[in-house]
Design a protein around this motif. Structure first.
Motif, PDB file in Angstrom:
ATOM      1  N   UNK A 235      45.690  41.662  41.538  1.00 36.25           N
ATOM      2  CA  UNK A 235      44.812  42.188  40.497  1.00 36.25           C
ATOM      3  C   UNK A 235      44.873  41.372  39.220  1.00 36.25           C
ATOM      4  N   UNK A 236      46.092  40.944  38.824  1.00 39.09           N
ATOM      5  CA  UNK A 236      46.251  40.140  37.607  1.00 39.09           C
ATOM      6  C   UNK A 236      45.563  38.787  37.756  1.00 39.09           C
ATOM      7  N   UNK A 237      45.728  38.152  38.930  1.00 47.88           N
ATOM      8  CA  UNK A 237      45.109  36.840  39.151  1.00 47.88           C
ATOM      9  C   UNK A 237      43.592  36.927  39.169  1.00 47.88           C
ATOM     10  N   UNK A 238      43.052  37.939  39.790  1.00 45.43           N
ATOM     11  CA  UNK A 238      41.588  38.064  39.850  1.00 45.43           C
ATOM     12  C   UNK A 238      41.015  38.429  38.487  1.00 45.43           C
ATOM     13  N   UNK A 239      41.745  39.206  37.700  1.00 44.65           N
ATOM     14  CA  UNK A 239      41.263  39.520  36.352  1.00 44.65           C
ATOM     15  C   UNK A 239      41.178  38.235  35.520  1.00 44.65           C
ATOM     16  N   UNK A 240      42.214  37.402  35.595  1.00 44.65           N
ATOM     17  CA  UNK A 240      42.178  36.129  34.867  1.00 44.65           C
ATOM     18  C   UNK A 240      41.060  35.224  35.396  1.00 44.65           C
ATOM     19  N   UNK A 241      40.840  35.247  36.693  1.00 43.38           N
ATOM     20  CA  UNK A 241      39.752  34.432  37.269  1.00 43.38           C
ATOM     21  C   UNK A 241      38.398  34.852  36.685  1.00 43.38           C
ATOM     22  N   UNK A 249      33.335  39.197  30.071  1.00 38.05           N
ATOM     23  CA  UNK A 249      34.027  39.943  29.027  1.00 38.05           C
ATOM     24  C   UNK A 249      35.058  40.878  29.656  1.00 38.05           C
ATOM     25  N   UNK A 250      35.821  41.558  28.810  1.00 46.54           N
ATOM     26  CA  UNK A 250      36.925  42.385  29.305  1.00 46.54           C
ATOM     27  C   UNK A 250      36.434  43.516  30.211  1.00 46.54           C
ATOM     28  N   UNK A 251      35.381  44.200  29.799  1.00 46.14           N
ATOM     29  CA  UNK A 251      34.893  45.320  30.595  1.00 46.14           C
ATOM     30  C   UNK A 251      34.409  44.873  31.978  1.00 46.14           C
ATOM     31  N   UNK A 252      33.605  43.810  32.021  1.00 44.12           N
ATOM     32  CA  UNK A 252      33.089  43.327  33.307  1.00 44.12           C
ATOM     33  C   UNK A 252      34.219  42.835  34.203  1.00 44.12           C
ATOM     34  N   UNK A 253      35.202  42.140  33.622  1.00 45.26           N
ATOM     35  CA  UNK A 253      36.323  41.627  34.417  1.00 45.26           C
ATOM     36  C   UNK A 253      37.164  42.769  34.975  1.00 45.26           C
ATOM     37  N   UNK A 254      37.349  43.833  34.203  1.00 43.28           N
ATOM     38  CA  UNK A 254      38.113  44.976  34.704  1.00 43.28           C
ATOM     39  C   UNK A 254      37.388  45.662  35.865  1.00 43.28           C
ATOM     40  N   UNK A 255      36.076  45.797  35.721  1.00 45.49           N
ATOM     41  CA  UNK A 255      35.310  46.441  36.791  1.00 45.49           C
ATOM     42  C   UNK A 255      35.390  45.625  38.083  1.00 45.49           C
ATOM     43  N   UNK A 256      35.274  44.314  37.958  1.00 45.51           N
ATOM     44  CA  UNK A 256      35.339  43.475  39.155  1.00 45.51           C
ATOM     45  C   UNK A 256      36.743  43.432  39.753  1.00 45.51           C
ATOM     46  N   UNK A 257      37.784  43.445  38.901  1.00 47.56           N
ATOM     47  CA  UNK A 257      39.153  43.280  39.397  1.00 47.56           C
ATOM     48  C   UNK A 257      39.787  44.580  39.863  1.00 47.56           C
ATOM     49  N   UNK A 258      39.255  45.716  39.440  1.00 49.32           N
ATOM     50  CA  UNK A 258      39.884  46.988  39.791  1.00 49.32           C
ATOM     51  C   UNK A 258      39.969  47.232  41.293  1.00 49.32           C
ATOM     52  N   UNK A 259      38.884  47.046  42.077  1.00 51.41           N
ATOM     53  CA  UNK A 259      39.021  47.264  43.522  1.00 51.41           C
ATOM     54  C   UNK A 259      39.878  46.205  44.210  1.00 51.41           C
ATOM     55  N   UNK A 260      40.260  45.155  43.491  1.00 50.81           N
ATOM     56  CA  UNK A 260      41.097  44.092  44.063  1.00 50.81           C
ATOM     57  C   UNK A 260      42.573  44.284  43.719  1.00 50.81           C
ATOM     58  N   UNK A 261      42.901  45.375  43.011  1.00 49.78           N
ATOM     59  CA  UNK A 261      44.293  45.692  42.715  1.00 49.78           C
ATOM     60  C   UNK A 261      44.628  45.756  41.255  1.00 49.78           C
TER      61      UNK A 261
END
Length: 283
Positions: A235-241, A249-261
């Motif tokens: 989850x941390x790696x995909x959020x940084x990606x 932005x932060x909101x879009x990255x959180x939405x995309x990374x949440x189902x990935x962990x």
């Protein structure tokens, strides 16, 4: 004698007067009906005056008087009913600059209206059957992130077999500092899967991110599968990606990374959140 003759003459005149019915002999003004012929005693009626009574050509005879005479003329010809022409099927005009929306032969492989729809073109690189659509068995949390790259939790032994059967070439394990990955490497390499281990620690997050980006971008490694034990590191790696590579932005990255962990719940997740904020401040 003379009297006898007179009586005889009178009687004769009386008989003659009673038997004569003519106008000249009648002293009455009554006009009798004209003579009517006696009705025939036969049950057969005479044919009409315009019906011939001689045998018809060919030796056939007409029916007896009183019966309906069959017609000697052929039945009138009735023209066949006119059938309406089949309705014309109008196909939509093709889109300018695009492929034709229909084929000249209905039902053909390129017909987009009456026949089967044409399969859309894809830029997916050719891989073994099963990779594009199938979810490997024994792989928890499997998600296809992008073309040629998927992620999830650590596979079981059957999961490694399933990844290999689905056409994957590489598995990338994100692990903690000092974690032994020798057994996982052996399992992967035994199935001819390329194995890459990346140390993802809070104090080495920048290096881990750089190694992670290089590994998933290498087309020689694709299709590849990225995993960890609980989802915190993936989850941390995909959020940084999503934040640094795809510039979200932060909101879009959180939405995309949440189902990935990606999560901020738990001690490990909170420590990674602090490390991520420090890394983002330096970029």
């Amino acid at each position: 004698m003379k009297r006898i003759l007179l009586i005889a003459a009178a009687a004769s005149g009386l008989i003659s007067a009673s038997s004569c019915k003519h106008r000249c002999c009648s002293n009455s003004s009554f006009n009798p009906n004209p003579y009517r012929p006696q009705a025939p005693n036969t049950p057969f009626l005479l044919p009409p005056a315009n019906v011939p009574t001689s045998p018809a050509p060919g030796g056939t005879f007409l029916p007896p008087p009183g019966a309906a005479a069959p017609s000697t003329f052929p039945p009138p010809s009735i023209p066949p009913a006119r059938t309406a022409p089949p309705p014309e099927v109008l196909l939509p005009d093709p889109i300018p600059g695009g492929a034709s929306s229909s084929s000249a032969y209905p039902g053909g492989p390129t017909n987009g209206v009456l026949g089967s729809p044409t399969a859309p073109a894809t830029t997916e690189p050719p891989v073994s059957s099963g990779y594009a659509n199938a979810t490997p068995i024994g792989v928890t949390g499997f998600v296809k992130v992008m073309q040629g790259v998927a992620t999830g939790r650590k596979p079981t032994l059957d999961g490694f077999d399933s990844l290999r059967s689905a056409g994957y070439r590489t598995v990338i394990q994100l692990h903690g500092a000092g974690e032994d990955v020798a057994a996982t490497r052996e399992v992967a390499e035994k199935r001819e899967l390329k194995f890459i281990a990346i140390d993802v620690s809070t104090d080495k997050l920048a290096d881990a991110y750089a190694t992670f980006e290089a590994a998933i971008a290498d087309r020689a490694n694709q299709p590849l599968y990225v995993f960890d034990a609980d989802g915190v590191r993936t989850g941390a790696m995909w959020y940084l990606h999503f934040r640094l590579t795809e510039v979200m932005n932060d909101d879009a990255a959180r939405i995309r990374a949440k189902p990935l962990g990606f999560t901020d719940q738990g001690d490990d997740a909170k420590q990674f959140m602090v490390a991520i904020q420090r890394l983002l401040e330096t970029r």
